[in-house]
Design a protein around this motif. Sequence first.
Motif, PDB file in Angstrom:
ATOM      1  N   ARG A  71     -23.184 -20.781  -8.514  1.00 54.79           N
ATOM      2  CA  ARG A  71     -22.625 -19.445  -8.341  1.00 54.79           C
ATOM      3  C   ARG A  71     -23.508 -18.364  -8.952  1.00 54.79           C
ATOM      4  N   GLY A  72     -24.542 -18.748  -9.679  1.00 53.39           N
ATOM      5  CA  GLY A  72     -25.309 -17.790 -10.448  1.00 53.39           C
ATOM      6  C   GLY A  72     -26.446 -17.136  -9.687  1.00 53.39           C
ATOM      7  N   ARG A  73     -27.223 -16.358 -10.426  1.00 48.63           N
ATOM      8  CA  ARG A  73     -28.330 -15.590  -9.856  1.00 48.63           C
ATOM      9  C   ARG A  73     -29.397 -16.497  -9.263  1.00 48.63           C
ATOM     10  N   ASP A  74     -29.704 -17.603  -9.932  1.00 44.14           N
ATOM     11  CA  ASP A  74     -30.738 -18.499  -9.408  1.00 44.14           C
ATOM     12  C   ASP A  74     -30.357 -19.041  -8.032  1.00 44.14           C
ATOM     13  N   GLU A  75     -29.099 -19.449  -7.882  1.00 48.73           N
ATOM     14  CA  GLU A  75     -28.650 -19.980  -6.595  1.00 48.73           C
ATOM     15  C   GLU A  75     -28.616 -18.889  -5.533  1.00 48.73           C
ATOM     16  N   SER A  76     -28.194 -17.690  -5.926  1.00 50.45           N
ATOM     17  CA  SER A  76     -28.191 -16.567  -4.987  1.00 50.45           C
ATOM     18  C   SER A  76     -29.601 -16.253  -4.517  1.00 50.45           C
ATOM     19  N   ASP A  77     -30.554 -16.216  -5.454  1.00 50.58           N
ATOM     20  CA  ASP A  77     -31.947 -15.936  -5.093  1.00 50.58           C
ATOM     21  C   ASP A  77     -32.506 -17.017  -4.171  1.00 50.58           C
ATOM     22  N   ALA A  78     -32.153 -18.284  -4.451  1.00 46.28           N
ATOM     23  CA  ALA A  78     -32.640 -19.380  -3.608  1.00 46.28           C
ATOM     24  C   ALA A  78     -32.071 -19.280  -2.194  1.00 46.28           C
ATOM     25  N   ALA A  79     -30.789 -18.917  -2.090  1.00 50.00           N
ATOM     26  CA  ALA A  79     -30.173 -18.774  -0.771  1.00 50.00           C
ATOM     27  C   ALA A  79     -30.790 -17.604  -0.003  1.00 50.00           C
ATOM     28  N   LEU A  80     -31.012 -16.491  -0.692  1.00 52.98           N
ATOM     29  CA  LEU A  80     -31.652 -15.334  -0.039  1.00 52.98           C
ATOM     30  C   LEU A  80     -33.066 -15.675   0.420  1.00 52.98           C
ATOM     31  N   ALA A  81     -33.798 -16.417  -0.400  1.00 58.19           N
ATOM     32  CA  ALA A  81     -35.152 -16.815  -0.013  1.00 58.19           C
ATOM     33  C   ALA A  81     -35.130 -17.708   1.220  1.00 58.19           C
ATOM     34  N   PRO A 142     -27.591 -21.829  17.026  1.00 58.16           N
ATOM     35  CA  PRO A 142     -28.251 -20.568  16.715  1.00 58.16           C
ATOM     36  C   PRO A 142     -27.715 -19.465  17.636  1.00 58.16           C
ATOM     37  N   PRO A 143     -27.570 -18.247  17.121  1.00 63.62           N
ATOM     38  CA  PRO A 143     -27.992 -17.792  15.796  1.00 63.62           C
ATOM     39  C   PRO A 143     -26.865 -17.778  14.765  1.00 63.62           C
ATOM     40  N   PHE A 144     -25.814 -18.550  14.988  1.00 67.08           N
ATOM     41  CA  PHE A 144     -24.615 -18.435  14.147  1.00 67.08           C
ATOM     42  C   PHE A 144     -24.314 -19.683  13.320  1.00 67.08           C
ATOM     43  N   GLU A 145     -25.337 -20.322  12.815  1.00 71.65           N
ATOM     44  CA  GLU A 145     -25.106 -21.411  11.864  1.00 71.65           C
ATOM     45  C   GLU A 145     -24.628 -20.826  10.537  1.00 71.65           C
ATOM     46  N   VAL A 146     -24.125 -21.707   9.669  1.00 75.19           N
ATOM     47  CA  VAL A 146     -23.687 -21.279   8.348  1.00 75.19           C
ATOM     48  C   VAL A 146     -24.878 -20.773   7.538  1.00 75.19           C
ATOM     49  N   TYR A 147     -24.639 -19.778   6.718  1.00 71.37           N
ATOM     50  CA  TYR A 147     -25.676 -19.181   5.882  1.00 71.37           C
ATOM     51  C   TYR A 147     -26.372 -20.269   5.051  1.00 71.37           C
ATOM     52  N   PRO A 148     -27.691 -20.168   4.883  1.00 69.88           N
ATOM     53  CA  PRO A 148     -28.425 -21.190   4.121  1.00 69.88           C
ATOM     54  C   PRO A 148     -27.810 -21.451   2.744  1.00 69.88           C
ATOM     55  N   ARG A 149     -27.698 -22.725   2.417  1.00 72.51           N
ATOM     56  CA  ARG A 149     -27.172 -23.186   1.132  1.00 72.51           C
ATOM     57  C   ARG A 149     -25.699 -22.830   0.940  1.00 72.51           C
ATOM     58  N   GLY A 150     -25.003 -22.554   2.034  1.00 74.00           N
ATOM     59  CA  GLY A 150     -23.584 -22.249   1.944  1.00 74.00           C
ATOM     60  C   GLY A 150     -22.771 -23.510   1.699  1.00 74.00           C
ATOM     61  N   THR A 172     -20.602 -18.530  -0.556  1.00 71.50           N
ATOM     62  CA  THR A 172     -21.992 -18.369  -0.989  1.00 71.50           C
ATOM     63  C   THR A 172     -22.036 -17.364  -2.134  1.00 71.50           C
ATOM     64  N   PRO A 173     -22.975 -17.508  -3.078  1.00 69.98           N
ATOM     65  CA  PRO A 173     -23.120 -16.514  -4.133  1.00 69.98           C
ATOM     66  C   PRO A 173     -23.854 -15.253  -3.678  1.00 69.98           C
ATOM     67  N   VAL A 174     -24.279 -15.211  -2.424  1.00 73.57           N
ATOM     68  CA  VAL A 174     -24.962 -14.039  -1.871  1.00 73.57           C
ATOM     69  C   VAL A 174     -23.926 -12.957  -1.552  1.00 73.57           C
ATOM     70  N   ALA A 175     -24.246 -11.705  -1.822  1.00 73.64           N
ATOM     71  CA  ALA A 175     -23.312 -10.593  -1.624  1.00 73.64           C
ATOM     72  C   ALA A 175     -22.927 -10.439  -0.154  1.00 73.64           C
ATOM     73  N   PRO A 176     -21.707  -9.933   0.133  1.00 69.51           N
ATOM     74  CA  PRO A 176     -21.277  -9.779   1.525  1.00 69.51           C
ATOM     75  C   PRO A 176     -22.252  -8.988   2.396  1.00 69.51           C
ATOM     76  N   ASP A 177     -22.809  -7.881   1.881  1.00 69.02           N
ATOM     77  CA  ASP A 177     -23.733  -7.083   2.700  1.00 69.02           C
ATOM     78  C   ASP A 177     -24.971  -7.879   3.084  1.00 69.02           C
ATOM     79  N   GLU A 178     -25.440  -8.746   2.185  1.00 67.60           N
ATOM     80  CA  GLU A 178     -26.610  -9.581   2.491  1.00 67.60           C
ATOM     81  C   GLU A 178     -26.264 -10.631   3.552  1.00 67.60           C
ATOM     82  N   VAL A 179     -25.064 -11.180   3.451  1.00 65.45           N
ATOM     83  CA  VAL A 179     -24.624 -12.154   4.457  1.00 65.45           C
ATOM     84  C   VAL A 179     -24.561 -11.489   5.831  1.00 65.45           C
ATOM     85  N   LEU A 180     -23.958 -10.294   5.895  1.00 67.68           N
ATOM     86  CA  LEU A 180     -23.851  -9.598   7.174  1.00 67.68           C
ATOM     87  C   LEU A 180     -25.226  -9.188   7.700  1.00 67.68           C
ATOM     88  N   ALA A 181     -26.135  -8.802   6.809  1.00 65.25           N
ATOM     89  CA  ALA A 181     -27.480  -8.441   7.248  1.00 65.25           C
ATOM     90  C   ALA A 181     -28.183  -9.627   7.905  1.00 65.25           C
TER      91      ALA A 181
END
Length: 242
Positions: A71-81, A142-150, A172-181
């Motif tokens: 749930r932390g920053r490291d996991e969020s950063d990894a998912a965003l990457a 594609p393009p609607f698979e689950v968000y990476p590392r979800g 996911t620990p990624v913020a909603p706006d990032e998920v929608l983006a």
Amino acid sequence: MCKPILFTMLALSACTRPDEEPGETVDRDPVIAAALADPLLADPDLTGQNMGGAALTGGGPATAPIPPDKRGRDESDAALAAARDLLGGTIEPAPPAATKQTASRLAGALTAPAIARALGLGTPACADRVDYSAIWAARLAPPFEVYPRGHVGQSAGTDAPGCRLRVVGFSTPVAPDEVLAFYATRARRAGFAVARRDEGADSVLSGGKGTARYAVAARDRGDGLTEAILVVSAPGSAATPR
């Protein structure tokens, strides 16, 4: 106080993605990791892009809580990457909300059929035919698979003739706006229309292409996680041969 919507009942997630390059590693939800791909179409034009290597061997959806270290920053950063890698390094922002209302249509939608209808996808005759199984998360195309590392909790769907429907949620620990983006970028690149509306605590991205339609709803759960739900309807498509 009870939380509304499927985010309570179907806090889902999975990790499917396009075929990986040699040597590439992919983090997947444990529920999805043990399987062999069994693809589904969200749109006939997308058949050739199906993810290889991400499906289930059976069993139901995961029910274990997401551990604190996921749930932390490291996991969020990894998912965003991982999301940026899927999109070639660039994630375009989601559009601003065209409409805003204080109440969410998802409030009180406690089943997959009710959620599909609240998001404007799936006729009652179609939505009521879904069954619940983690396999439906693995059959998102594609393009609607689950968000990476979800992380998937539950998923529902049907492949009945003329009634292709998926209702899959994830955390996911990624913020909603990032998920929608992420989904806005993938949808645009695949030729789908993209529109956004805000309903209470829920932000909803939706659009279509031909007979295929999608909706992605996301909200901040308040404990370091975003809960999201994917609904994909493609009544005119057919499943790929198995």
